[in-house]
Design a protein around this motif. Structure first.
Motif, PDB file in Angstrom:
ATOM      1  N   LEU A 159       1.065  -1.289  -0.490  1.00  0.00           N
ATOM      2  CA  LEU A 159      -0.023   0.580  -0.228  1.00  0.00           C
ATOM      3  C   LEU A 159       0.766   1.579  -0.176  1.00  0.00           C
ATOM      4  O   LEU A 159       0.895   1.916  -0.417  1.00  0.00           O
ATOM      5  CB  LEU A 159      -0.852   0.154   0.989  1.00  0.00           C
ATOM      6  N   ILE A 160       1.731   1.082   1.078  1.00  0.00           N
ATOM      7  CA  ILE A 160       2.528   2.110   0.396  1.00  0.00           C
ATOM      8  C   ILE A 160       3.344   2.474  -0.693  1.00  0.00           C
ATOM      9  O   ILE A 160       3.706   3.591  -1.172  1.00  0.00           O
ATOM     10  CB  ILE A 160       4.175   2.002   1.735  1.00  0.00           C
ATOM     11  N   VAL A 161       4.308   1.501  -0.674  1.00  0.00           N
ATOM     12  CA  VAL A 161       4.953   1.677  -2.643  1.00  0.00           C
ATOM     13  C   VAL A 161       3.858   1.811  -3.580  1.00  0.00           C
ATOM     14  O   VAL A 161       4.413   3.124  -4.509  1.00  0.00           O
ATOM     15  CB  VAL A 161       5.031   0.164  -3.092  1.00  0.00           C
ATOM     16  N   LEU A 162       2.146   1.635  -3.267  1.00  0.00           N
ATOM     17  CA  LEU A 162       1.779   2.136  -4.661  1.00  0.00           C
ATOM     18  C   LEU A 162       1.451   3.438  -4.118  1.00  0.00           C
ATOM     19  O   LEU A 162       1.013   4.702  -5.086  1.00  0.00           O
ATOM     20  CB  LEU A 162       0.003   1.338  -4.591  1.00  0.00           C
ATOM     21  N   SER A 163       0.820   3.900  -2.901  1.00  0.00           N
ATOM     22  CA  SER A 163       0.722   5.197  -2.699  1.00  0.00           C
ATOM     23  C   SER A 163       1.838   6.218  -2.967  1.00  0.00           C
ATOM     24  O   SER A 163       1.726   7.531  -3.787  1.00  0.00           O
ATOM     25  CB  SER A 163       0.787   5.377  -1.088  1.00  0.00           C
ATOM     26  N   ALA A 221      -3.728   4.389  -1.275  1.00  0.00           N
ATOM     27  CA  ALA A 221      -3.402   3.771  -0.252  1.00  0.00           C
ATOM     28  C   ALA A 221      -5.823   3.559   0.319  1.00  0.00           C
ATOM     29  O   ALA A 221      -5.177   1.965   0.820  1.00  0.00           O
ATOM     30  CB  ALA A 221      -3.145   3.878   1.196  1.00  0.00           C
ATOM     31  N   VAL A 222      -6.343   4.439   0.532  1.00  0.00           N
ATOM     32  CA  VAL A 222      -7.181   4.346   1.137  1.00  0.00           C
ATOM     33  C   VAL A 222      -8.117   2.880   0.060  1.00  0.00           C
ATOM     34  O   VAL A 222      -8.561   2.039   0.615  1.00  0.00           O
ATOM     35  CB  VAL A 222      -8.111   4.852   1.640  1.00  0.00           C
ATOM     36  N   VAL A 223      -8.146   3.661  -1.273  1.00  0.00           N
ATOM     37  CA  VAL A 223      -9.152   2.862  -2.102  1.00  0.00           C
ATOM     38  C   VAL A 223      -8.804   0.923  -1.772  1.00  0.00           C
ATOM     39  O   VAL A 223      -9.895   0.136  -1.696  1.00  0.00           O
ATOM     40  CB  VAL A 223      -9.102   2.921  -2.987  1.00  0.00           C
ATOM     41  N   ALA A 225       3.446   6.891   2.449  1.00  0.00           N
ATOM     42  CA  ALA A 225       4.130   7.312   2.086  1.00  0.00           C
ATOM     43  C   ALA A 225       4.314   8.346   1.501  1.00  0.00           C
ATOM     44  O   ALA A 225       5.168   8.879   0.512  1.00  0.00           O
ATOM     45  CB  ALA A 225       3.044   6.043   0.870  1.00  0.00           C
ATOM     46  N   VAL A 226       4.235   9.879   1.425  1.00  0.00           N
ATOM     47  CA  VAL A 226       4.044  11.108   1.197  1.00  0.00           C
ATOM     48  C   VAL A 226       4.460  11.539   1.815  1.00  0.00           C
ATOM     49  O   VAL A 226       5.743  11.696   1.238  1.00  0.00           O
ATOM     50  CB  VAL A 226       2.443  11.634   1.164  1.00  0.00           C
ATOM     51  N   LEU A 227       4.892  11.339   3.439  1.00  0.00           N
ATOM     52  CA  LEU A 227       6.547  11.595   3.911  1.00  0.00           C
ATOM     53  C   LEU A 227       7.659  11.161   3.254  1.00  0.00           C
ATOM     54  O   LEU A 227       7.868  12.169   3.235  1.00  0.00           O
ATOM     55  CB  LEU A 227       5.919  11.381   4.553  1.00  0.00           C
ATOM     56  N   THR A 240      10.957   2.370  -5.719  1.00  0.00           N
ATOM     57  CA  THR A 240      10.974   0.826  -6.404  1.00  0.00           C
ATOM     58  C   THR A 240      10.247  -0.093  -5.655  1.00  0.00           C
ATOM     59  O   THR A 240       9.154   0.484  -4.572  1.00  0.00           O
ATOM     60  CB  THR A 240      12.574   0.427  -5.824  1.00  0.00           C
ATOM     61  N   PRO A 241      10.038  -1.005  -6.430  1.00  0.00           N
ATOM     62  CA  PRO A 241       9.379  -1.717  -5.998  1.00  0.00           C
ATOM     63  C   PRO A 241       9.291  -2.087  -5.107  1.00  0.00           C
ATOM     64  O   PRO A 241       8.304  -3.119  -4.141  1.00  0.00           O
ATOM     65  CB  PRO A 241       9.164  -3.336  -7.008  1.00  0.00           C
ATOM     66  N   GLU A 242      10.797  -2.406  -3.833  1.00  0.00           N
ATOM     67  CA  GLU A 242      10.540  -3.015  -2.889  1.00  0.00           C
ATOM     68  C   GLU A 242      10.583  -1.737  -1.746  1.00  0.00           C
ATOM     69  O   GLU A 242      11.007  -2.047  -0.591  1.00  0.00           O
ATOM     70  CB  GLU A 242      12.338  -3.549  -2.934  1.00  0.00           C
ATOM     71  N   SER A 243      10.168  -0.725  -1.842  1.00  0.00           N
ATOM     72  CA  SER A 243      10.950   0.769  -1.388  1.00  0.00           C
ATOM     73  C   SER A 243       9.253  -0.027   0.404  1.00  0.00           C
ATOM     74  O   SER A 243      10.216   1.385   0.786  1.00  0.00           O
ATOM     75  CB  SER A 243      10.197   2.197  -2.002  1.00  0.00           C
ATOM     76  N   GLY A 244       8.380  -0.884  -0.537  1.00  0.00           N
ATOM     77  CA  GLY A 244       7.795  -1.419   0.878  1.00  0.00           C
ATOM     78  C   GLY A 244       8.493  -1.808   1.804  1.00  0.00           C
ATOM     79  O   GLY A 244       7.533  -1.925   3.166  1.00  0.00           O
TER      80      GLY A 244
END
Lengths: 294, 233
Positions: A42-46, A69-71, A202-204, A213-217
Motif C-alpha cells: 500500500l505504501i509503495v503503490l501510494s 492507499a485507502v481505496v 508514503a507521502v512523507l 522502487t517496487p521494494e520500497s515497502g
C-alpha cells in the motif's frame, strides 16, 4: 546544545514516521487478527501515485496518494480477506503474504524495476533556522504530520462511534458482532484507516527521499512489524510507542556509535530489540497492561 | 416466537447437539439444564450464530423467519440477543460505551440506556469506569444490560449465575422474571437447576446432545432427579 536539539527533532521525526508504519499494521492486526504483509505494498503503490501526480499542485498529489492507499486497502479487505473471514490466523498470514508478492510482481511487470524519482517535497529540502539551531524543514513537517495523525487517530478511537466499534472489535470481534456491530463495515473502516496511515507514510517518505522502487515497502513493513512486536501485538498504543522508540533509537545510535562501526547501526538496533524481548516477551504494552490491572 | 426443530451441531466428527426441538413463546422462560458438555451452550450459540467451525443443521426460526445462514449481527437485528457464558463484556470500554455500542443505530437507544440504569443502578454509578474494573456481579448486570440495549425480543442467557454470590444470583433471577413480564422470550441455560426450574415455564434436560427429559411447571422433582442422574424412569 544546538546539535542536541537538531538530533532530537530528527529522532522524533523518524520516530513519528515509524509509529505511522506500525499503527497501520497494528490496527489491522488488532481489529481483524490479520498480519498484513501487503501493508508495505500500500505504501509503495501510494508512493508511485505521488510520482505520477507530482506535476499537480501538492494538495492534489497528497489527495491522490491518500485515496490510492485507502481505496486499495478497502479493496484488499473486500475482495481478498473477506472471503476468508472466520479462517484462522495462519490462513490470513499465507493470504497476505501471497497478496504482497502478487502486487510486487504486478508492479515489476507494469512499472518495472527501475527506481522512479519525484520532485515532490523539494521545497522542504532546506533548513529552518531557530536562532543558532538549524532543522531540516522536511523533519519538522514529518514530525508535525505524524503528531497530527496520531492525535487524529486517538480522537477517532476515543471520541467517535466508529472508534468505539473498532475498540470493541479489537478486544472481542465475535462479541462485537453479537451486539450488532457489522463485521463488513468495521473491517472496511479498519483497512481504510490502515490505508490512510500507509498513504500518509508514503507521502512523507516521498518528501524526504524522493525515490521509489517496487521494494520500497519492505523496510517500512519490517520496521512496522518490529515496532508492533516491541509494543505488544494487538496494542495500538504499544505499536505507536514501539515505532517511536525504534526511530529514536536509530538516530541515537547513529550519533553515539563510533564512525568505524556506524554502518552496523541497524544490527545494534535489532540486537537491542532482541534484548528487550528477552526480558519483556509480551512487549512493552503487554507488561504495562499487566501492571495496570494489579 | 422461537422455534427450533431437529437442531444438530457438529464439530468435525464430534456431535454436540442432536435432534433438539424446542419452542419459546413471547413472555415465557424456557430453561435448558444438563451436565457439562451436554450441548447447552452449543444450542444457544447455534441460535445466536456465534459458533465458529461448527456445522449447524435443522431449522431455527424467529417469528417464522429462518436464522440459518444469517450473520450474528443480522440475528441481532432480528431481535436475538445473547448474554454469553463468562459475560465477555468489553473490558477496555467504559460501562457507558459498552451500552452505547449495543444501542448504535437502534431507535430508542437513549431511552434504553436510562432504562438499563434504572434496572441496574450500580451501572449508572460506574458509567465512566472501564468494564474490566467491575466486579463479577456488576459485569453480569452490564452483560444483561448490553444485550437489552439491542432491543431484543428473544434473550439467550448462558449461565448468568455462574460465579456470583447467592445475593447477586437472586438479583439476576429477579431481573429475568421482570424481563419475562415485559414480554421477552427467554431461553436460559443454567447450572443452578433448582432455581432455574422455579422460574421456568418449561424446562428441558440435555445430556450428550439430546433431550433426555422435559417438564412443564415450576419446581419439578423428577427433572432435578433426571439432571442429577437418579432417574426413576
Amino acid at each position: 546544545m544546538t546539535e542536541v536539539v537538531q538530533y532530537a527533532v530528527q529522532a522524533l521525526s523518524l520516530g513519528g514516521l515509524y509509529a505511522l508504519f506500525a499503527l497501520g499494521v497494528a490496527l489491522v492486526f488488532g481489529v481483524g487478527g490479520i498480519v498484513n504483509f501487503a501493508h508495505g505494498q500500500l505504501i509503495v503503490l501510494s508512493m508511485y501515485m505521488v510520482v505520477a501526480t507530482d506535476a499537480l499542485p501538492w494538495p492534489l498529489t497528497v489527495l491522490a496518494a491518500l485515496l490510492t492507499a485507502v481505496v486499495l486497502g478497502v479493496a484488499m479487505e473486500t475482495f481478498v480477506f473477506r472471503p476468508a473471514r472466520g479462517a484462522d490466523e495462519s490462513t490470513y498470514l499465507i493470504i497476505s503474504f501471497a497478496l504482497a508478492l502478487a502486487i510486487q510482481a504486478l508492479v515489476l511487470m507494469i512499472i518495472g524495476a527501475t527506481a522512479k524519482s519525484t520532485s515532490f517535497g523539494q521545497s522542504l529540502a532546506r533548513a529552518v533556522h531557530f536562532g543558532s539551531v538549524q532543522v531540516p524543514a522536511v523533519d519538522l513537517v514529518t514530525l508535525g504530520v505524524a503528531v497530527l495523525s496520531l492525535g487524529g487517530l486517538v480522537y477517532l478511537l476515543r471520541g467517535t462511534r466508529l472508534g468505539v466499534r473498532l475498540r470493541a472489535a479489537a478486544e472481542d470481534f465475535e462479541m462485537a458482532r453479537l451486539v450488532g456491530v457489522k463485521a463488513n463495515g468495521v473491517m472496511s473502516a479498519t483497512f481504510a484507516l490502515g490505508g490512510l496511515l500507509a498513504g500518509i507514510a508514503a507521502v512523507l517518505l516521498c518528501a524526504s527521499g524522493g525515490v521509489v522502487t517496487p521494494e520500497s515497502g519492505l523496510q517500512p513493513l519490517l520496521i512496522a512489524f518490529v515496532a508492533t512486536v516491541i509494543g505488544g501485538m494487538g496494542s495500538l498504543g504499544g505499536a505507536a510507542i514501539g515505532g517511536g522508540l525504534l526511530g529514536v533509537l536509530t538516530i541515537v545510535l547513529q550519533v553515539v556509535l563510533p564512525q568505524s562501526i556506524r554502518s552496523y547501526r541497524d544490527a545494534f538496533v535489532f540486537a537491542l530489540v532482541i534484548a528487550l524481548l528477552y526480558f519483556r516477551p509480551a512487549g512493552l504494552a503487554g507488561t504495562l497492561r499487566k501492571q495496570e490491572r494489579v | 416466537m422461537l422455534s427450533v426443530t431437529d437442531l444438530s451441531v457438529r464439530y468435525g466428527a464430534v456431535s454436540a447437539v442432536r435432534g433438539l426441538t424446542i419452542a419459546c413463546e413471547k413472555a415465557s422462560i424456557v430453561t435448558l439444564v444438563g451436565p457439562n458438555g451436554a450441548g447447552k451452550s452449543s444450542s444457544l450459540g447455534a441460535i445466536a450464530g456465534s459458533l465458529r467451525g461448527a456445522k449447524v443443521g435443522g431449522a431455527i426460526e424467529v417469528d417464522g423467519v429462518s436464522l440459518l445462514g444469517k450473520s450474528p449481527e443480522q440475528r441481532v437485528d432480528r431481535g436475538v440477543a445473547l448474554v454469553p457464558e463468562g459475560r465477555r463484556i468489553f473490558t477496555r470500554l467504559t460501562v457507558q460505551e459498552n451500552l452505547e455500542l449495543a444501542g448504535y443505530g437502534r431507535p430508542n437507544a437513549a431511552a434504553g440506556i436510562e432504562s438499563v440504569f434504572a434496572r441496574f443502578p450500580v451501572l449508572e454509578k460506574y458509567r465512566k469506569r472501564f468494564g474490566g474494573l467491575l466486579s463479577g456481579g456488576e459485569q453480569q448486570q452490564l452483560a444483561i444490560g448490553r444485550a437489552l440495549m439491542t432491543e431484543p425480543r428473544l434473550l439467550l442467557l448462558d449461565e448468568p449465575s455462574l460465579g456470583l454470590s447467592p445475593l447477586l444470583v437472586e438479583q439476576v433471577f429477579e431481573s429475568i422474571v421482570e424481563l419475562r413480564a415485559q414480554g421477552l422470550a427467554i431461553l436460559l441455560v443454567e447450572q443452578n437447576v433448582g432455581r432455574a426450574a422455579e422460574i421456568a415455564d418449561k424446562s428441558f434436560v440435555l445430556r450428550n446432545g439430546v433431550i433426555e427429559g422435559s417438564a412443564i411447571a415450576a419446581v419439578d422433582e423428577q427433572l432435578v432427579r433426571v439432571y442429577f442422574g437418579a432417574e426413576e424412569r
